[in-house]
Design a protein around this motif. Structure first.
Motif, PDB file in Angstrom:
ATOM      1  N   GLY A 108       0.824  -1.200   0.000  1.00 18.75           N
ATOM      2  CA  GLY A 108       0.000   0.000   0.000  1.00 18.75           C
ATOM      3  C   GLY A 108       0.860   1.252   0.000  1.00 18.75           C
ATOM      4  N   PRO A 109       0.232   2.423  -0.079  1.00 18.38           N
ATOM      5  CA  PRO A 109       0.991   3.675  -0.136  1.00 18.38           C
ATOM      6  C   PRO A 109       1.836   3.945   1.111  1.00 18.38           C
ATOM      7  N   LYS A 110       1.348   3.540   2.271  1.00 21.00           N
ATOM      8  CA  LYS A 110       2.127   3.762   3.493  1.00 21.00           C
ATOM      9  C   LYS A 110       3.434   2.974   3.452  1.00 21.00           C
ATOM     10  N   TRP A 131      18.657  13.590  -5.705  1.00 21.60           N
ATOM     11  CA  TRP A 131      18.288  15.007  -5.637  1.00 21.60           C
ATOM     12  C   TRP A 131      16.814  15.214  -6.003  1.00 21.60           C
ATOM     13  N   ASN A 132      15.953  14.695  -5.161  1.00 21.66           N
ATOM     14  CA  ASN A 132      14.508  14.797  -5.418  1.00 21.66           C
ATOM     15  C   ASN A 132      13.740  15.120  -4.151  1.00 21.66           C
ATOM     16  N   SER A 133      12.588  15.732  -4.344  1.00 17.52           N
ATOM     17  CA  SER A 133      11.543  15.775  -3.326  1.00 17.52           C
ATOM     18  C   SER A 133      10.351  15.017  -3.898  1.00 17.52           C
ATOM     19  N   LEU A 134       9.832  14.083  -3.123  1.00 17.38           N
ATOM     20  CA  LEU A 134       8.818  13.148  -3.623  1.00 17.38           C
ATOM     21  C   LEU A 134       7.485  13.349  -2.911  1.00 17.38           C
ATOM     22  N   VAL A 135       6.413  13.147  -3.665  1.00 14.79           N
ATOM     23  CA  VAL A 135       5.060  13.118  -3.096  1.00 14.79           C
ATOM     24  C   VAL A 135       4.484  11.737  -3.388  1.00 14.79           C
ATOM     25  N   LEU A 136       4.060  11.044  -2.338  1.00 15.92           N
ATOM     26  CA  LEU A 136       3.522   9.687  -2.490  1.00 15.92           C
ATOM     27  C   LEU A 136       2.109   9.669  -1.924  1.00 15.92           C
ATOM     28  N   GLY A 137       1.149   9.348  -2.781  1.00 16.21           N
ATOM     29  CA  GLY A 137      -0.238   9.294  -2.339  1.00 16.21           C
ATOM     30  C   GLY A 137      -0.917   8.027  -2.822  1.00 16.21           C
ATOM     31  N   GLY A 138      -1.966   7.643  -2.138  1.00 17.12           N
ATOM     32  CA  GLY A 138      -2.684   6.449  -2.578  1.00 17.12           C
ATOM     33  C   GLY A 138      -3.845   6.126  -1.671  1.00 17.12           C
ATOM     34  N   ILE A 139      -4.483   5.009  -1.964  1.00 16.09           N
ATOM     35  CA  ILE A 139      -5.622   4.558  -1.162  1.00 16.09           C
ATOM     36  C   ILE A 139      -5.633   3.034  -1.171  1.00 16.09           C
ATOM     37  N   LYS A 140      -5.852   2.456   0.008  1.00 12.87           N
ATOM     38  CA  LYS A 140      -5.946   1.003   0.132  1.00 12.87           C
ATOM     39  C   LYS A 140      -6.923   0.675   1.249  1.00 12.87           C
ATOM     40  N   TYR A 145      -4.031   8.006   1.838  1.00 10.15           N
ATOM     41  CA  TYR A 145      -2.711   8.282   2.404  1.00 10.15           C
ATOM     42  C   TYR A 145      -1.992   9.283   1.507  1.00 10.15           C
ATOM     43  N   LEU A 146      -1.329  10.245   2.137  1.00 10.61           N
ATOM     44  CA  LEU A 146      -0.540  11.223   1.387  1.00 10.61           C
ATOM     45  C   LEU A 146       0.666  11.642   2.221  1.00 10.61           C
ATOM     46  N   GLY A 147       1.845  11.533   1.633  1.00 15.83           N
ATOM     47  CA  GLY A 147       3.068  11.904   2.354  1.00 15.83           C
ATOM     48  C   GLY A 147       4.111  12.454   1.400  1.00 15.83           C
ATOM     49  N   THR A 148       5.161  13.003   1.969  1.00 11.11           N
ATOM     50  CA  THR A 148       6.258  13.546   1.182  1.00 11.11           C
ATOM     51  C   THR A 148       7.589  13.218   1.844  1.00 11.11           C
ATOM     52  N   VAL A 149       8.636  13.173   1.056  1.00 10.60           N
ATOM     53  CA  VAL A 149       9.996  12.965   1.590  1.00 10.60           C
ATOM     54  C   VAL A 149      10.957  13.719   0.689  1.00 10.60           C
ATOM     55  N   ASN A 150      11.982  14.332   1.291  1.00 12.19           N
ATOM     56  CA  ASN A 150      12.929  15.090   0.473  1.00 12.19           C
ATOM     57  C   ASN A 150      14.276  14.373   0.382  1.00 12.19           C
ATOM     58  N   MET A 151      15.271  15.022  -0.196  1.00 16.94           N
ATOM     59  CA  MET A 151      16.531  14.362  -0.526  1.00 16.94           C
ATOM     60  C   MET A 151      17.364  13.984   0.701  1.00 16.94           C
ATOM     61  N   ILE A 152      17.057  14.548   1.856  1.00 20.03           N
ATOM     62  CA  ILE A 152      17.808  14.156   3.052  1.00 20.03           C
ATOM     63  C   ILE A 152      16.981  13.252   3.968  1.00 20.03           C
ATOM     64  N   GLY A 153      15.815  12.834   3.507  1.00 20.79           N
ATOM     65  CA  GLY A 153      15.023  11.871   4.267  1.00 20.79           C
ATOM     66  C   GLY A 153      13.980  12.479   5.180  1.00 20.79           C
ATOM     67  N   THR A 154      13.856  13.805   5.196  1.00 21.44           N
ATOM     68  CA  THR A 154      12.817  14.440   6.006  1.00 21.44           C
ATOM     69  C   THR A 154      11.455  14.123   5.401  1.00 21.44           C
ATOM     70  N   HIS A 155      10.545  13.607   6.214  1.00 23.76           N
ATOM     71  CA  HIS A 155       9.275  13.145   5.676  1.00 23.76           C
ATOM     72  C   HIS A 155       8.136  13.446   6.646  1.00 23.76           C
TER      73      HIS A 155
END
Length: 247
Positions: A108-110, A131-140, A145-155
Motif C-alpha cells: 500500500g501507499p504507506k 536530488w529529489n523531493s517526492l510526493v507519495l499518495g494512494g488509497i488502500k 494516504y498522502l506523504g512527502t519525503v525530500n533528498m535528506i530523508g525528512t518526511h
C-alpha cells in the motif's frame, strides 16, 4: 623491476576504479519544479507541470513526473529527472519482488512511502543523495494516504503537500480552501488555482500540466493541458515600479 611495474599498474587500476566508483549526481542538471498533492472525497489527486529545466534553460516540455506505483499508489517528483528514473527502477524491483510472493497481498501507499524514506535517508548518509523531493499518495482498503519525503530523508504525512516553490506559494492557498469532502471537480479547480499562481511566480514552471488521481478503482493520469493566463497585470507590465534608485 617486474614487481615495481606490477605495483605501478595495480596502482593505476585502483585509481581508475576509484574514479569510476565515484560517479554520481554531484549537482542536479535537468530538473522539474513543484508537485502538488491533496486528498479529496474519493481518493488522492496530484498535479505537476511537464517542464524539464537544463540549468536555467527550459529544455524539455513533455517530462512526465507523476507515475503509478503498484496497485494503490501514485508518485510525483520534483528535482533531478535522472535520479527520479533511478527511484522508479528501485520501485519496479520492489513491486516485482512483492508480486512474486503471490500471497494475495500488495504493498500500500504507506509501505511505499516508508520504503522511500529509508532509501532517501540511506543515500543521504552515504553523501550520495538522490536530488529529489517526492510526493507519495494512494488509497488502500478505503484508507487515503498522502506523504512527502525530500533528498535528506525528512518526511511527513498531511492532507495536502507540495514540493519546491509550491511549498511556499501553493500551500497557503490549500490551507485556506482545502476541505476533506471536496469533489473531484472542486479538487481540480483548487489545484488549477495553485498551478496558476506557480506559473506566474516560478520561472521554471510552464503552462503544460498533468493531473492524476487514484481511487479504489485504480490510478488515472490525464492528458496534459494548458491553463488560460492573463499577463496584463500592472506588476508584470512595470516590474521596477517603486524600485527607483536600484540597479
Amino acid at each position: 623491476m617486474a614487481d615495481s611495474m606490477f605495483s605501478s599498474s595495480a596502482s593505476a587500476k585502483d585509481s581508475a576504479s576509484s574514479e569510476i566508483g565515484s560517479e554520481r549526481t554531484l549537482y542536479p542538471y535537468v530538473t522539474g519544479t513543484s508537485v502538488l498533492g491533496m486528498k479529496y472525497k474519493d481518493g488522492v489527486i496530484m498535479a505537476a507541470d511537464m517542464g524539464g529545466s537544463y540549468g536555467s534553460t527550459l529544455r524539455y516540455k513533455s517530462v512526465e513526473r507523476i507515475k503509478p506505483i503498484g496497485k494503490h499508489s501514485l508518485l510525483g517528483a520534483s528535482g533531478e529527472i535522472s535520479d527520479f528514473q533511478e527511484i522508479l527502477r528501485y520501485l519496479d524491483e520492489l513491486i516485482l519482488y512483492d508480486n512474486m510472493w503471490d500471497d494475495g497481498n500488495s504493498l500500500g501507499p504507506k509501505e511505499v512511502h516508508n520504503y522511500l524514506t529509508r532509501v532517501m535517508y540511506n543515500r543521504r548518509n552515504k553523501f550520495n543523495p538522490l536530488w529529489n523531493s517526492l510526493v507519495l499518495g494512494g488509497i488502500k482498503n478505503g484508507q487515503k494516504y498522502l506523504g512527502t519525503v525530500n533528498m535528506i530523508g525528512t518526511h511527513y504525512e498531511d492532507s495536502h503537500v507540495a514540493t519546491g516553490f509550491g511549498n511556499h506559494l501553493a500551500r497557503p492557498i490549500l490551507r485556506a480552501e482545502w476541505r476533506e469532502d471536496l469533489t473531484f471537480e472542486e479538487a481540480v479547480k483548487l489545484l488549477e488555482k495553485c498551478l496558476l499562481v506557480l506559473l506566474y511566480r516560478d520561472r521554471s514552471a510552464i503552462n503544460k500540466f498533468q493531473i492524476a488521481k487514484i481511487t479504489e478503482e485504480g490510478a488515472t493520469i490525464f492528458p496534459p493541458y494548458a491553463l488560460k493566463t492573463f499577463w496584463g497585470f500592472a506588476a508584470f507590465q512595470n516590474p521596477t515600479k517603486g524600485a527607483e534608485g536600484s540597479w
